[in-house]
Design a protein around this motif. Structure first.
Motif, PDB file in Angstrom:
ATOM      1  N   ASP A 289      -8.582   0.398   2.654  1.00  0.00           N
ATOM      2  CA  ASP A 289      -7.403   1.021   3.594  1.00  0.00           C
ATOM      3  C   ASP A 289      -6.567   2.263   2.940  1.00  0.00           C
ATOM      4  O   ASP A 289      -6.419   3.299   3.376  1.00  0.00           O
ATOM      5  CB  ASP A 289      -6.597   0.099   4.276  1.00  0.00           C
ATOM      6  CG  ASP A 289      -7.200  -0.902   5.356  1.00  0.00           C
ATOM      7  OD1 ASP A 289      -8.515  -0.397   5.801  1.00  0.00           O
ATOM      8  OD2 ASP A 289      -6.986  -1.733   5.749  1.00  0.00           O
TER       9      ASP A 289
ATOM     10  N   PRO B   8      -1.942  -4.086   2.167  1.00  0.00           N
ATOM     11  CA  PRO B   8      -2.917  -3.283   2.777  1.00  0.00           C
ATOM     12  C   PRO B   8      -4.234  -3.675   1.736  1.00  0.00           C
ATOM     13  O   PRO B   8      -3.853  -4.053   0.594  1.00  0.00           O
ATOM     14  CB  PRO B   8      -2.367  -1.938   2.850  1.00  0.00           C
ATOM     15  CG  PRO B   8      -1.282  -2.009   1.963  1.00  0.00           C
ATOM     16  CD  PRO B   8      -0.832  -3.276   1.913  1.00  0.00           C
ATOM     17  N   SER B   9      -5.449  -3.476   2.263  1.00  0.00           N
ATOM     18  CA  SER B   9      -6.362  -3.575   1.474  1.00  0.00           C
ATOM     19  C   SER B   9      -6.608  -2.344   0.746  1.00  0.00           C
ATOM     20  O   SER B   9      -6.205  -1.176   1.005  1.00  0.00           O
ATOM     21  CB  SER B   9      -7.821  -3.717   2.201  1.00  0.00           C
ATOM     22  OG  SER B   9      -8.296  -2.691   3.018  1.00  0.00           O
TER      23      SER B   9
END
Length: 219
Positions: free
Chosen positions: A195, A191-192
């Motif tokens: 996020d 995930p970033s």
């Protein structure tokens, strides 16, 4: 303080010399009944860290000491981000996790509105009522948790580099600049950072990610 200062300087660089009167930092015990993790000294500017004699938790010293790097002269323009960074560094040096996320106080909506780091940042004092300290606990644990989760993604060394980039840059460092600097260190998979931070804010009941906020008095 002698054992805390070297690892803090490893993460943050040399201790800032601008401590108000230019004096060496000193710890002063206080008989006042103050909160253990603020000790009335959220950003020491006079060279003195005041710690209540009633507390023996190392965090009562590590937190105000770490905040020395993130005082009013810091180019980081967001109070919640300065607190989150200082708290993450202090707990990391102590080998402790950030405090568990504190629930939004039941009394808070009547006094402070909906959960929001963007529109308000309350600074407690010795005269702050309990509801104010409950609100402070929510702010502190939320800010620390957001920075911790970002550091877990990019690693402590990269987070140290990001802090140096923000604090040594020529321009004012915004929350957006922090997120952009974090994103440059993201691993290729997973995930970033954006996020993860959005999920943290949502879990804290905050509708939108905090941007630039100003401190106000806590009543």
């Amino acid at each position: 303080m002698a054992t805390l200062l070297p690892p803090l300087e490893d993460l943050l660089g040399p201790l800032p010399t601008a401590t108000g009167n230019g004096a060496d930092l000193a710890i002063h015990e206080s008989a006042a009944n103050v909160h253990p993790y603020s000790a009335g000294d959220l950003a020491p500017t006079d060279g003195r860290i005041r710690v209540s004699e009633a507390f023996d938790d190392p965090a009562a010293i590590a937190l105000p000491l770490a905040r020395t790097w993130f005082g009013p002269a810091s180019p980081i323009d967001s109070p919640w981000l300065r607190e989150g960074l200082a708290a993450w560094v202090a707990y990391d040096v102590l080998g402790q996790p950030c405090p568990a996320p504190a629930p939004y106080p039941q009394a808070a909506p009547d006094h402070y509105g909906d959960p929001d780091l963007d529109g308000r940042w309350y600074m407690p004092s010795a005269a702050t009522p309990q509801r104010g300290w409950d609100y402070w606990d929510w702010q502190h644990s939320t800010a620390c948790g957001v920075v911790r989760d970002a550091a877990d993604i990019i690693g402590p060394e990269a987070m140290s580099a990001v802090i140096a980039q923000l604090t040594n840059g020529p321009d004012e460092a915004t929350v957006g600049a922090w997120v952009a600097a974090l994103s440059a260190h993201e691993p290729p998979a997973g995930p970033s950072v954006a996020d993860i931070l959005a999920a943290d804010f949502a879990a804290a009941g905050i509708d939108s990610p905090p941007a630039v906020i100003e401190p106000v008095a806590l009543d």
